[in-house]
Write a protein that holds these residues in place. Structure first.
Motif, PDB file in Angstrom:
ATOM      1  N   GLY A 123       0.517  -1.328   0.356  1.00  0.00           N
ATOM      2  CA  GLY A 123      -0.165   0.377  -0.407  1.00  0.00           C
ATOM      3  C   GLY A 123       0.735   1.322  -0.263  1.00  0.00           C
ATOM      4  O   GLY A 123       0.208   2.669  -0.426  1.00  0.00           O
ATOM      5  N   LEU A 124       2.487   0.854   0.035  1.00  0.00           N
ATOM      6  CA  LEU A 124       2.979   2.442   0.346  1.00  0.00           C
ATOM      7  C   LEU A 124       3.043   2.980  -0.783  1.00  0.00           C
ATOM      8  O   LEU A 124       2.945   2.664  -2.443  1.00  0.00           O
ATOM      9  CB  LEU A 124       4.476   1.839   0.529  1.00  0.00           C
ATOM     10  CG  LEU A 124       4.478   2.630   1.992  1.00  0.00           C
ATOM     11  CD1 LEU A 124       4.076   1.012   2.736  1.00  0.00           C
ATOM     12  CD2 LEU A 124       6.019   1.413   2.404  1.00  0.00           C
ATOM     13  N   LYS A 125       3.194   4.484  -1.248  1.00  0.00           N
ATOM     14  CA  LYS A 125       2.822   5.440  -2.360  1.00  0.00           C
ATOM     15  C   LYS A 125       4.090   5.646  -2.744  1.00  0.00           C
ATOM     16  O   LYS A 125       5.026   5.979  -2.113  1.00  0.00           O
ATOM     17  CB  LYS A 125       1.767   6.145  -2.529  1.00  0.00           C
ATOM     18  CG  LYS A 125       0.342   5.435  -2.694  1.00  0.00           C
ATOM     19  CD  LYS A 125      -1.191   6.766  -1.891  1.00  0.00           C
ATOM     20  CE  LYS A 125      -2.295   6.156  -1.963  1.00  0.00           C
ATOM     21  NZ  LYS A 125      -2.381   5.129  -0.809  1.00  0.00           N
ATOM     22  N   GLU A 126       4.339   6.616  -3.748  1.00  0.00           N
ATOM     23  CA  GLU A 126       5.443   7.328  -4.075  1.00  0.00           C
ATOM     24  C   GLU A 126       5.630   8.408  -3.107  1.00  0.00           C
ATOM     25  O   GLU A 126       4.838   8.889  -2.952  1.00  0.00           O
ATOM     26  CB  GLU A 126       5.135   7.732  -5.816  1.00  0.00           C
ATOM     27  CG  GLU A 126       6.475   8.590  -6.107  1.00  0.00           C
ATOM     28  CD  GLU A 126       6.215   9.258  -7.394  1.00  0.00           C
ATOM     29  OE1 GLU A 126       7.046   9.577  -8.114  1.00  0.00           O
ATOM     30  OE2 GLU A 126       5.072   8.410  -8.053  1.00  0.00           O
ATOM     31  N   ASP A 127       6.840   8.701  -2.813  1.00  0.00           N
ATOM     32  CA  ASP A 127       7.485   9.592  -1.548  1.00  0.00           C
ATOM     33  C   ASP A 127       6.804   9.199  -0.179  1.00  0.00           C
ATOM     34  O   ASP A 127       7.119   9.907   0.393  1.00  0.00           O
ATOM     35  CB  ASP A 127       6.647  10.678  -2.057  1.00  0.00           C
ATOM     36  CG  ASP A 127       7.553  12.391  -2.452  1.00  0.00           C
ATOM     37  OD1 ASP A 127       8.925  11.995  -1.698  1.00  0.00           O
ATOM     38  OD2 ASP A 127       7.333  13.509  -1.180  1.00  0.00           O
ATOM     39  N   ASP A 128       6.727   8.562  -0.524  1.00  0.00           N
ATOM     40  CA  ASP A 128       6.351   8.189   1.267  1.00  0.00           C
ATOM     41  C   ASP A 128       7.921   7.216   2.060  1.00  0.00           C
ATOM     42  O   ASP A 128       8.534   6.923   1.400  1.00  0.00           O
ATOM     43  CB  ASP A 128       5.633   6.107   1.250  1.00  0.00           C
ATOM     44  CG  ASP A 128       4.241   6.374   1.058  1.00  0.00           C
ATOM     45  OD1 ASP A 128       3.727   7.856   1.257  1.00  0.00           O
ATOM     46  OD2 ASP A 128       3.270   6.574   0.907  1.00  0.00           O
ATOM     47  N   PHE A 129       7.699   7.423   2.728  1.00  0.00           N
ATOM     48  CA  PHE A 129       9.145   6.972   3.195  1.00  0.00           C
ATOM     49  C   PHE A 129       9.110   6.068   4.598  1.00  0.00           C
ATOM     50  O   PHE A 129       7.571   5.362   4.726  1.00  0.00           O
ATOM     51  CB  PHE A 129       9.839   7.944   4.802  1.00  0.00           C
ATOM     52  CG  PHE A 129      10.183   9.177   4.708  1.00  0.00           C
ATOM     53  CD1 PHE A 129      11.411   9.595   4.357  1.00  0.00           C
ATOM     54  CD2 PHE A 129       9.773   9.860   3.241  1.00  0.00           C
ATOM     55  CE1 PHE A 129      12.411  10.851   3.918  1.00  0.00           C
ATOM     56  CE2 PHE A 129      10.295  11.727   3.157  1.00  0.00           C
ATOM     57  CZ  PHE A 129      11.660  11.854   2.929  1.00  0.00           C
ATOM     58  N   LEU A 130      10.080   4.760   4.403  1.00  0.00           N
ATOM     59  CA  LEU A 130      10.093   2.987   4.888  1.00  0.00           C
ATOM     60  C   LEU A 130      11.107   2.868   6.135  1.00  0.00           C
ATOM     61  O   LEU A 130      12.525   3.360   5.120  1.00  0.00           O
ATOM     62  CB  LEU A 130       9.752   2.258   4.233  1.00  0.00           C
ATOM     63  CG  LEU A 130       9.889   0.993   4.650  1.00  0.00           C
ATOM     64  CD1 LEU A 130       8.552   1.136   5.516  1.00  0.00           C
ATOM     65  CD2 LEU A 130       9.270  -0.240   3.743  1.00  0.00           C
ATOM     66  N   VAL A 131      11.365   3.346   7.291  1.00  0.00           N
ATOM     67  CA  VAL A 131      12.230   3.302   7.924  1.00  0.00           C
ATOM     68  C   VAL A 131      12.053   1.434   8.476  1.00  0.00           C
ATOM     69  O   VAL A 131      11.676   1.383   8.930  1.00  0.00           O
ATOM     70  CB  VAL A 131      11.710   3.869   9.073  1.00  0.00           C
ATOM     71  CG1 VAL A 131      13.241   4.313  10.455  1.00  0.00           C
ATOM     72  CG2 VAL A 131      12.058   5.947   8.820  1.00  0.00           C
ATOM     73  N   LEU A 132      13.710   0.980   7.815  1.00  0.00           N
ATOM     74  CA  LEU A 132      14.192   0.328   8.267  1.00  0.00           C
ATOM     75  C   LEU A 132      14.831  -0.455   9.387  1.00  0.00           C
ATOM     76  O   LEU A 132      16.301   0.627   9.424  1.00  0.00           O
ATOM     77  CB  LEU A 132      14.764  -1.008   7.208  1.00  0.00           C
ATOM     78  CG  LEU A 132      13.479  -0.730   6.457  1.00  0.00           C
ATOM     79  CD1 LEU A 132      13.779  -1.468   4.755  1.00  0.00           C
ATOM     80  CD2 LEU A 132      12.151  -2.302   6.635  1.00  0.00           C
ATOM     81  N   ALA A 133      14.908  -0.671  10.691  1.00  0.00           N
ATOM     82  CA  ALA A 133      16.474  -0.153  11.590  1.00  0.00           C
ATOM     83  C   ALA A 133      16.344  -1.333  12.841  1.00  0.00           C
ATOM     84  O   ALA A 133      14.905  -1.972  13.142  1.00  0.00           O
ATOM     85  CB  ALA A 133      15.532   1.278  12.417  1.00  0.00           C
ATOM     86  N   GLY A 134      17.406  -1.646  13.019  1.00  0.00           N
ATOM     87  CA  GLY A 134      17.471  -2.698  13.998  1.00  0.00           C
ATOM     88  C   GLY A 134      17.870  -4.375  13.089  1.00  0.00           C
ATOM     89  O   GLY A 134      18.285  -4.311  11.806  1.00  0.00           O
ATOM     90  N   SER A 135      18.060  -5.109  13.856  1.00  0.00           N
ATOM     91  CA  SER A 135      18.292  -6.360  13.636  1.00  0.00           C
ATOM     92  C   SER A 135      17.388  -6.930  13.339  1.00  0.00           C
ATOM     93  O   SER A 135      16.056  -6.905  13.049  1.00  0.00           O
ATOM     94  CB  SER A 135      19.288  -7.295  14.234  1.00  0.00           C
ATOM     95  OG  SER A 135      18.919  -7.453  15.375  1.00  0.00           O
ATOM     96  N   ILE A 136      17.735  -8.163  12.674  1.00  0.00           N
ATOM     97  CA  ILE A 136      16.859  -9.923  11.993  1.00  0.00           C
ATOM     98  C   ILE A 136      16.343 -10.412  12.637  1.00  0.00           C
ATOM     99  O   ILE A 136      17.441 -10.982  12.991  1.00  0.00           O
ATOM    100  CB  ILE A 136      16.919  -9.633  10.342  1.00  0.00           C
ATOM    101  CG1 ILE A 136      16.595  -8.701   9.330  1.00  0.00           C
ATOM    102  CG2 ILE A 136      15.962 -11.130  10.301  1.00  0.00           C
ATOM    103  CD1 ILE A 136      15.712  -7.539   9.311  1.00  0.00           C
ATOM    104  N   PRO A 137      14.976 -10.268  13.034  1.00  0.00           N
ATOM    105  CA  PRO A 137      15.036 -11.881  14.237  1.00  0.00           C
ATOM    106  C   PRO A 137      15.525 -12.771  13.995  1.00  0.00           C
ATOM    107  O   PRO A 137      14.968 -13.480  12.293  1.00  0.00           O
ATOM    108  CB  PRO A 137      13.393 -11.414  14.304  1.00  0.00           C
ATOM    109  CG  PRO A 137      12.888 -10.432  14.405  1.00  0.00           C
ATOM    110  CD  PRO A 137      14.136 -10.202  12.853  1.00  0.00           C
ATOM    111  N   SER A 138      15.742 -14.208  14.761  1.00  0.00           N
ATOM    112  CA  SER A 138      15.805 -15.462  14.225  1.00  0.00           C
ATOM    113  C   SER A 138      15.500 -15.865  12.679  1.00  0.00           C
ATOM    114  O   SER A 138      15.708 -17.050  12.486  1.00  0.00           O
ATOM    115  CB  SER A 138      16.771 -16.652  15.692  1.00  0.00           C
ATOM    116  OG  SER A 138      15.829 -15.975  16.404  1.00  0.00           O
TER     117      SER A 138
END
Length: 301
Positions: A123-138
């Motif tokens: 559902g994200l659209k152009e000019d939206d921001f997506l913050v990916l932060a931290g580690s990935i769970p095992s």
């Protein structure tokens, strides 16, 4: 809209103990409980700066319900996925002569539940921001960040990645809008010992050459260095103040940068806002408030 993802949120149980004695009963002199997780921190600070976001991620059990309750109490919009099994983790942060942390593992996330997140991200659209932060769970594939960014590539979405090691290096090719390693993490990324600002600038520029649009290298009390998408190099000293709590300062810098950028699309002003917001959290028991950020902005040149 700004979206944050917290794959493995927690209830952070913060206690202060005067002189921690191992193997004995210790009494706390202060205790507090927070909804923790890097993405959640970013969303809460954004709200404090009068900028809306939506917190995504996975929660489970009674602890997950409490996390969601506390995030909503901070007036942050949420769209968490409730896992069918397990419980969200509790992280214990002990403040004594030295700071000690005991972090839980968190619940298992199934492939079906991960697919549910992917569907929400469609559902994200152009000019939206997506913050990916931290580690990935095992319980998740190590390339989960890559899968997300690959699925959303060429859609004009601004990725912000606050991660370390291979997790960061493997997604640089997707041209994230912002990456924010600290100077120690920068050394680890390239397998070198960095001992000068010139070396920090050199390796930060390497990250830009590899694909990152904007790069902030935080240096704790020594401030930060910013390499902008135009190639400009800016160093800013940290504002003066007493460090009370380092938890969430880096997340606050990310939130401040995004909020500052969205005001007038000025990268230099965004960097100043990031520095002030990160410092405001470091100088406070809780996360940065707008009032504290405004006070510190006046110190930044």
């Amino acid at each position: 809209m700004i979206y944050t993802i917290t794959f493995n949120p927690a209830l952070d149980y913060m206690v202060k103990v005067e002189g921690l004695n191992f193997g004995m009963v210790n009494r706390t002199s202060y205790e507090e409980v927070y909804a923790g997780g890097k993405g959640i921190n970013v969303s809460i600070v954004l709200k404090n700066l009068e900028t809306e976001s939506r917190a995504l991620g996975f929660i489970a059990g009674f602890t997950g319900n409490e996390i969601e309750k506390r995030v909503k109490e901070a007036n942050v919009s949420t769209d968490f996925i409730k896992l069918s099994e397990g419980m969200s983790r509790i992280n214990v942060k002990i403040k004594s002569d030295k700071e000690t942390e005991l972090n839980g593992n968190g619940p298992k996330i199934s492939e079906k539940e991960l697919d549910n997140l992917f569907e929400k991200l469609e559902g994200l659209k152009e000019d939206d921001f997506l913050v990916l932060a931290g580690s990935i769970p095992s319980s998740l594939p190590r390339n989960t960040y890559e899968v997300i960014m690959d699925r959303l590539r060429n859609r004009g979405i601004n990725f912000v990645v606050d991660a370390t090691g291979e997790l960061l290096l493997n997604v640089i090719k997707y041209k994230p809008f912002l990456v924010k390693p600290n100077h120690h993490e920068l050394s680890e990324l390239f397998g070198v010992q960095i001992s000068s600002e010139d070396e920090i600038i050199y390796y930060a520029k390497r990250l830009r050459e590899m694909g990152a649009e904007n790069v902030i290298i935080s240096m704790a009390g020594d401030g930060a260095i910013f390499i902008s998408s135009t190639g400009e190099v800016i160093k800013t000293a940290a504002p003066k103040g007493e460090v009370v709590n380092s938890v969430g300062a880096g997340d606050s810098m990310v939130a401040g940068f995004i909020a500052g950028y969205l005001k007038n699309r000025d990268l230099n002003e965004a960097f100043k806002m990031g520095i002030a917001t990160g410092s405001a959290s470091a100088f406070s028991k809780d996360l940065a408030t707008k009032q504290k950020v405004d006070e510190l902005l006046a110190q930044i040149n």
